[in-house]
Design an enzyme around this catalytic site. Structure first.
Site, PDB file in Angstrom:
ATOM      1  N   ASN A 131      -1.627   2.124   6.053  1.00  0.00           N
ATOM      2  CA  ASN A 131      -0.805   0.991   5.625  1.00  0.00           C
ATOM      3  C   ASN A 131      -0.537   0.123   6.847  1.00  0.00           C
ATOM      4  O   ASN A 131      -0.305   0.656   7.933  1.00  0.00           O
ATOM      5  CB  ASN A 131       0.555   1.461   5.095  1.00  0.00           C
ATOM      6  CG  ASN A 131       0.446   2.132   3.746  1.00  0.00           C
ATOM      7  OD1 ASN A 131      -0.637   2.219   3.178  1.00  0.00           O
ATOM      8  ND2 ASN A 131       1.573   2.604   3.247  1.00  0.00           N
ATOM      9  N   GLY A 132      -0.500  -1.189   6.648  1.00  0.00           N
ATOM     10  CA  GLY A 132      -0.212  -2.079   7.771  1.00  0.00           C
ATOM     11  C   GLY A 132      -1.404  -2.963   8.074  1.00  0.00           C
ATOM     12  O   GLY A 132      -2.358  -3.034   7.300  1.00  0.00           O
ATOM     13  N   LYS A 152      12.876 -15.056 -10.644  1.00  0.00           N
ATOM     14  CA  LYS A 152      12.566 -13.996 -11.621  1.00  0.00           C
ATOM     15  C   LYS A 152      11.577 -14.508 -12.658  1.00  0.00           C
ATOM     16  O   LYS A 152      10.604 -13.834 -12.990  1.00  0.00           O
ATOM     17  CB  LYS A 152      13.826 -13.520 -12.367  1.00  0.00           C
ATOM     18  CG  LYS A 152      14.807 -12.651 -11.649  1.00  0.00           C
ATOM     19  CD  LYS A 152      14.347 -11.264 -11.354  1.00  0.00           C
ATOM     20  CE  LYS A 152      13.678 -11.210 -10.001  1.00  0.00           C
ATOM     21  NZ  LYS A 152      14.489 -10.796  -8.894  1.00  0.00           N
ATOM     22  N   LYS A 172       6.087  -4.367  -4.076  1.00  0.00           N
ATOM     23  CA  LYS A 172       7.512  -4.046  -4.076  1.00  0.00           C
ATOM     24  C   LYS A 172       8.099  -4.104  -2.675  1.00  0.00           C
ATOM     25  O   LYS A 172       9.178  -4.625  -2.462  1.00  0.00           O
ATOM     26  CB  LYS A 172       7.711  -2.649  -4.683  1.00  0.00           C
ATOM     27  CG  LYS A 172       9.160  -2.214  -4.770  1.00  0.00           C
ATOM     28  CD  LYS A 172       9.921  -3.035  -5.782  1.00  0.00           C
ATOM     29  CE  LYS A 172      11.395  -2.737  -5.811  1.00  0.00           C
ATOM     30  NZ  LYS A 172      12.150  -3.837  -6.436  1.00  0.00           N
ATOM     31  N   GLU A 182       8.029 -15.017 -11.155  1.00  0.00           N
ATOM     32  CA  GLU A 182       7.281 -13.839 -10.700  1.00  0.00           C
ATOM     33  C   GLU A 182       6.822 -12.945 -11.850  1.00  0.00           C
ATOM     34  O   GLU A 182       5.772 -12.335 -11.750  1.00  0.00           O
ATOM     35  CB  GLU A 182       8.026 -13.056  -9.618  1.00  0.00           C
ATOM     36  CG  GLU A 182       9.246 -12.325 -10.038  1.00  0.00           C
ATOM     37  CD  GLU A 182       9.939 -11.627  -8.864  1.00  0.00           C
ATOM     38  OE1 GLU A 182       9.261 -11.097  -7.995  1.00  0.00           O
ATOM     39  OE2 GLU A 182      11.186 -11.611  -8.859  1.00  0.00           O
ATOM     40  N   ARG A 214       4.942  -0.117  -6.161  1.00  0.00           N
ATOM     41  CA  ARG A 214       4.943  -0.925  -4.945  1.00  0.00           C
ATOM     42  C   ARG A 214       3.949  -2.077  -5.023  1.00  0.00           C
ATOM     43  O   ARG A 214       4.000  -2.987  -4.212  1.00  0.00           O
ATOM     44  CB  ARG A 214       4.597  -0.042  -3.743  1.00  0.00           C
ATOM     45  CG  ARG A 214       5.613   1.049  -3.505  1.00  0.00           C
ATOM     46  CD  ARG A 214       5.112   2.028  -2.492  1.00  0.00           C
ATOM     47  NE  ARG A 214       5.041   1.432  -1.157  1.00  0.00           N
ATOM     48  CZ  ARG A 214       6.015   1.491  -0.268  1.00  0.00           C
ATOM     49  NH1 ARG A 214       7.118   2.115  -0.557  1.00  0.00           N
ATOM     50  NH2 ARG A 214       5.888   0.942   0.915  1.00  0.00           N
ATOM     51  N   CYS A 260       0.816  -1.217   0.000  1.00  0.00           N
ATOM     52  CA  CYS A 260       0.000   0.000   0.000  1.00  0.00           C
ATOM     53  C   CYS A 260       0.853   1.273   0.000  1.00  0.00           C
ATOM     54  O   CYS A 260       1.955   1.293   0.532  1.00  0.00           O
ATOM     55  CB  CYS A 260      -0.870   0.044   1.242  1.00  0.00           C
ATOM     56  SG  CYS A 260      -1.813  -1.446   1.508  1.00  0.00           S
ATOM     57  N   HIS A 303      18.313 -37.253  -7.207  1.00  0.00           N
ATOM     58  CA  HIS A 303      17.602 -37.605  -5.969  1.00  0.00           C
ATOM     59  C   HIS A 303      16.115 -37.280  -6.062  1.00  0.00           C
ATOM     60  O   HIS A 303      15.428 -37.196  -5.052  1.00  0.00           O
ATOM     61  CB  HIS A 303      18.247 -36.897  -4.777  1.00  0.00           C
ATOM     62  CG  HIS A 303      19.678 -37.255  -4.601  1.00  0.00           C
ATOM     63  ND1 HIS A 303      20.084 -38.509  -4.176  1.00  0.00           N
ATOM     64  CD2 HIS A 303      20.814 -36.561  -4.855  1.00  0.00           C
ATOM     65  CE1 HIS A 303      21.412 -38.553  -4.150  1.00  0.00           C
ATOM     66  NE2 HIS A 303      21.874 -37.379  -4.569  1.00  0.00           N
ATOM     67  N   GLU A 354      17.655 -17.645  -7.986  1.00  0.00           N
ATOM     68  CA  GLU A 354      17.224 -16.289  -8.319  1.00  0.00           C
ATOM     69  C   GLU A 354      16.653 -16.251  -9.746  1.00  0.00           C
ATOM     70  O   GLU A 354      15.643 -15.584 -10.001  1.00  0.00           O
ATOM     71  CB  GLU A 354      18.420 -15.331  -8.154  1.00  0.00           C
ATOM     72  CG  GLU A 354      18.177 -13.898  -8.584  1.00  0.00           C
ATOM     73  CD  GLU A 354      17.046 -13.192  -7.865  1.00  0.00           C
ATOM     74  OE1 GLU A 354      16.510 -13.716  -6.869  1.00  0.00           O
ATOM     75  OE2 GLU A 354      16.682 -12.097  -8.324  1.00  0.00           O
ATOM     76  N   TRP A 401      -3.258  -2.636  -1.304  1.00  0.00           N
ATOM     77  CA  TRP A 401      -2.903  -4.009  -1.654  1.00  0.00           C
ATOM     78  C   TRP A 401      -3.672  -4.867  -0.665  1.00  0.00           C
ATOM     79  O   TRP A 401      -3.379  -4.860   0.533  1.00  0.00           O
ATOM     80  CB  TRP A 401      -1.394  -4.191  -1.501  1.00  0.00           C
ATOM     81  CG  TRP A 401      -0.855  -5.466  -2.046  1.00  0.00           C
ATOM     82  CD1 TRP A 401      -0.614  -5.779  -3.354  1.00  0.00           C
ATOM     83  CD2 TRP A 401      -0.442  -6.613  -1.290  1.00  0.00           C
ATOM     84  NE1 TRP A 401      -0.089  -7.045  -3.451  1.00  0.00           N
ATOM     85  CE2 TRP A 401       0.027  -7.575  -2.215  1.00  0.00           C
ATOM     86  CE3 TRP A 401      -0.423  -6.928   0.074  1.00  0.00           C
ATOM     87  CZ2 TRP A 401       0.513  -8.827  -1.821  1.00  0.00           C
ATOM     88  CZ3 TRP A 401       0.059  -8.172   0.460  1.00  0.00           C
ATOM     89  CH2 TRP A 401       0.517  -9.104  -0.475  1.00  0.00           C
TER      90      TRP A 401
HETATM   91  C1  F6R Z   1      11.787 -10.504  -5.976  1.00  0.00           C
HETATM   92  C2  F6R Z   1      11.740  -9.493  -4.942  1.00  0.00           C
HETATM   93  C3  F6R Z   1      11.388  -9.916  -3.568  1.00  0.00           C
HETATM   94  C4  F6R Z   1      12.189  -9.097  -2.545  1.00  0.00           C
HETATM   95  C5  F6R Z   1      11.709  -9.431  -1.125  1.00  0.00           C
HETATM   96  C6  F6R Z   1      12.546  -8.723  -0.075  1.00  0.00           C
HETATM   97  O1  F6R Z   1      12.158  -9.969  -7.202  1.00  0.00           O
HETATM   98  O2  F6R Z   1      11.959  -8.350  -5.197  1.00  0.00           O
HETATM   99  O3  F6R Z   1      11.588 -11.278  -3.390  1.00  0.00           O
HETATM  100  O4  F6R Z   1      13.540  -9.402  -2.697  1.00  0.00           O
HETATM  101  O5  F6R Z   1      10.372  -9.067  -0.984  1.00  0.00           O
HETATM  102  O6  F6R Z   1      12.477  -7.341  -0.249  1.00  0.00           O
HETATM  103  P1  F6R Z   1      13.588  -6.387   0.360  1.00  0.00           P
HETATM  104  O7  F6R Z   1      14.860  -6.675  -0.356  1.00  0.00           O
HETATM  105  O8  F6R Z   1      13.083  -5.002   0.125  1.00  0.00           O
HETATM  106  O9  F6R Z   1      13.683  -6.718   1.826  1.00  0.00           O
END
Ligand code: F6R
Length: 610
Positions: A100-101, A487, A605, A490, A27, A2, A506, A483, A75
């Protein structure tokens, strides 16, 4: 997650609020709304599900004329994605609130407020705050007192901004667990959950501390701490070096941010290395006082940042001669863990506000760690402010939800931390120097990696009709495979799994058939021959492979194997360099799939709630 924007001014604020919301879109959100108090002292609001643009179009049809207002991108957590659940929430057409929260005791408060005669129009926890403040204001008379009294009754996390037709010139804001920043203007003041929202109107910011409540009008800002004492908070000039609001020549923020990696890493390194090692103060003033005694490192992070921590474990144990554990923050914070003597708690976070990582940092203070260090991209964040030491990654604002440059700059910082601890633990000087040279070469190597974009775009065509994929790596490339898989899933929504290549036989080998592309990360290191055997295991079962390999690794393309030659680089920086082609692969696959690259569905985000 949010976003909040608020403004009190002499000019109409709807445009400022909408621009602020646009800048917070990155975000992640699913609905948005704006409320103002108009010249007749009436609350007017517009809310929409979907994009901020839809809200903007609706307001263009029915303009909101007011010089004070609040706005929000939601959100969904409590209650579905509906207009009724979108913020701002109102009480008795007098109080309007954005939040927010998560309010954990909202059910009990809701019942109590219903008993007082309040009618609820949404399923949200936020509506409870609106009615509670209204209820308190009826008895206390003043808005500030009402907010102070209401937040004392809230359990959970909140960053909230409140407007009241009985006090039409004031915004009262409160912060506990969700960040809020006040933007200081000339004859006008603002508030937001992220300074980016306010950059078009001010560069002067006050970061509220945990538990702060502030009373803001056009000309004055009064701040009170948890005890209710009036406090001064520093006004800070924003150091955001460029306007992250634009995509420039790029089609998506994610692509822009992938291309920014060479310069971002250059910034990460700038002024922090000598010819032979890392400078201690890269990690904060007097960092040596803590680093020189460290015998164990505990890393805690989430998502992509967690993958950076996994790579760091390989570096720290093999070069800095220090034992290292890495754990997902949401697990770490809820289990009893053993704290080794002289342990350093390292949090890694792009935003510095991720709820679980922040909670882990706070928990560590009770557990007897020697100190805490955060590797973080946001200098004003809670993690930076609450850690003993901080290494700012200087990636610049990252807008794409899928983390790219934040990750490669985190890795760069973690390799520097390996030097920072290693030099006190007998890491040979020659080895330190070799790492310094490899780091100095890194921006150029990243440029070479980014230049693979066209080849990767072509390769991505093969993934258009695939539903599943497997990523393989060994050693410090195993987290890079993880990673790569994260990517791809997501942003393209293709199911992707990552395995340490040695684990194939395995279990996961059972999945291999011609419908399952297998992506292999294969730099030229001492595990190459082992990796080649794993590749043969896949080939023998009819799997189609995409091998991202050092050109000296001698893989050859054929019917079952597509080889993409990645530039030769020092083994120590290979995890950073090989990340780039995997980012590009997921980007181009997502383009083909037509998904929302910068704001993938269901994701946010900055995950400021549990
Ligand atoms: C994936 C991504 C998330 C963040 C995770 C932690 O592309 O961006 O997995 O890495 O939400 O976020 P931060 O780094 O802000 O603590």
């Amino acid at each position: 997650m949010c976003g909040i924007v608020g403004a009190t001014s002499e000019r109409r604020v709807a445009g400022i609020l909408l621009e602020g919301l646009k800048r917070l879109e990155y975000r992640g959100y699913d609905s948005a709304g704006v409320a103002v108090i108009d010249a007749n002292n009436e609350l007017k609001s517009v809310r929409r599900t979907g994009k901020v643009q839809e809200l903007k179009d609706a307001i263009a049809q029915n303009p909101l004329d007011g010089t004070i207002g609040i706005a929000h991108t939601r959100w969904a957590t409590h209650g579905g994605v509906t207009e009724a659940n979108a913020h701002p929430h109102r009480s008795e057409d007098e109080i309007a609130v954005v939040h927010n929260g998560i309010i954990e005791n909202h059910e009990r408060l809701r019942e109590e407020l219903k008993a007082e005669g309040y009618v609820f129009n949404s399923q949200t926890d936020t509506e409870v705050i609106a009615h509670l403040i209204h209820h308190e204001r009826k008895t206390k008379g003043d808005l500030l007192d009402a907010v102070k009294s209401a937040v004392r009754q809230l359990e959970g996390a909140y960053g909230t901004v409140v407007m009241d037709t009985k006090h039409p010139e004031r915004l009262v804001v409160a912060r506990s667990g969700s960040p809020l920043v006040i933007g200081v203007g000339i004859g006008e003041n603002f508030v937001a959950s992220d300074q980016l929202a306010l950059l078009p109107v001010t560069r002067q910011f006050i970061y509220l501390e945990e538990g702060d409540v502030a009373d803001i009008n056009r000309t004055d800002i009064a701040i009170y701490d948890t005890e209710g004492n009036s406090v001064e908070r520093e006004v800070v000039e924003s150091d955001v070096s460029y306007d992250a609001g634009g995509k420039g020549q790029y089609r998506h923020f994610m692509l822009k941010e992938i291309y920014e990696q060479p310069i971002a890493v250059r910034n990460t390194l700038e002024g922090r290395l000598s010819e032979t090692t890392v400078l201690d103060n890269a990690f904060g003033e007097n960092a040596a006082e803590i680093l020189k005694d460290i015998e164990h490192v505990q890393i805690v992070a989430c998502g992509t940042s967690y993958h950076a921590g996994m790579v760091a474990r390989y570096w720290l144990e093999s070069m800095a001669n220090v034992s290292c554990n890495i754990e997902i923050a949401s697990e770490f914070r809820y289990r009893k863990s053993y704290v080794h003597p002289n342990s350093l708690l390292v949090t890694i976070s792009q935003s510095g506000e991720t709820a679980d990582t922040l909670a882990a940092l706070r928990l560590s203070k009770e557990l007897g760690y020697k100190g805490s260090l955060t590797i973080c991209n946001v200098g004003s964040s809670s993690m930076v402010r609450e850690s003993d030491l901080a290494f700012l990654t200087r990636a610049g604002a990252e807008i794409g939800v899928a983390s790219t440059k934040a990750f490669t700059t985190q890795l760069t910082g973690l390799l520097m931390l390996t030097l920072g601890i290693g030099k006190y633990r007998g890491m040979p000087e020659q080895q330190q120097e070799a790492v310094v040279h490899a780091l100095q070469a890194l921006p150029t190597k990243l440029e070479e990696a980014v230049a693979l974009a066209d080849e990767i775009e072509e390769l991505a065509q093969d993934f258009a009709n695939k539903d599943h994929s497997l990523f393989l790596g060994r050693g410090n490339q195993y987290p890079i495979a993880m990673e790569g898989a994260l990517k791809l899933k997501e942003i393209s929504y293709i199911h992707a799994e990552a395995y340490a290549a040695g684990e194939l036989k395995h279990g996961p080998l059972a999945l291999i058939d011609e419908e399952m592309p297998v992506i292999v990360v294969a730099p030229n290191n001492d595990l190459l021959e082992k990796l080649k055997s794993n590749v043969e295991e896949v080939r023998a079962r009819g799997g189609l492979m995409y091998v991202f390999a050092d050109k000296n690794a001698h893989f050859k393309s054929d019917d079952t194997m597509n080889v993409l030659n990645v530039c030769h680089c020092d083994e120590v920086i290979a995890p950073i360099v090989y990340t780039v082609p995997l980012q590009l692969l997921s980007y181009y696959v997502a383009l083909i799939k037509g998904t929302d690259v910068d704001q993938p569905r269901n994701l946010a985000k900055s995950v400021t709630v549990e």
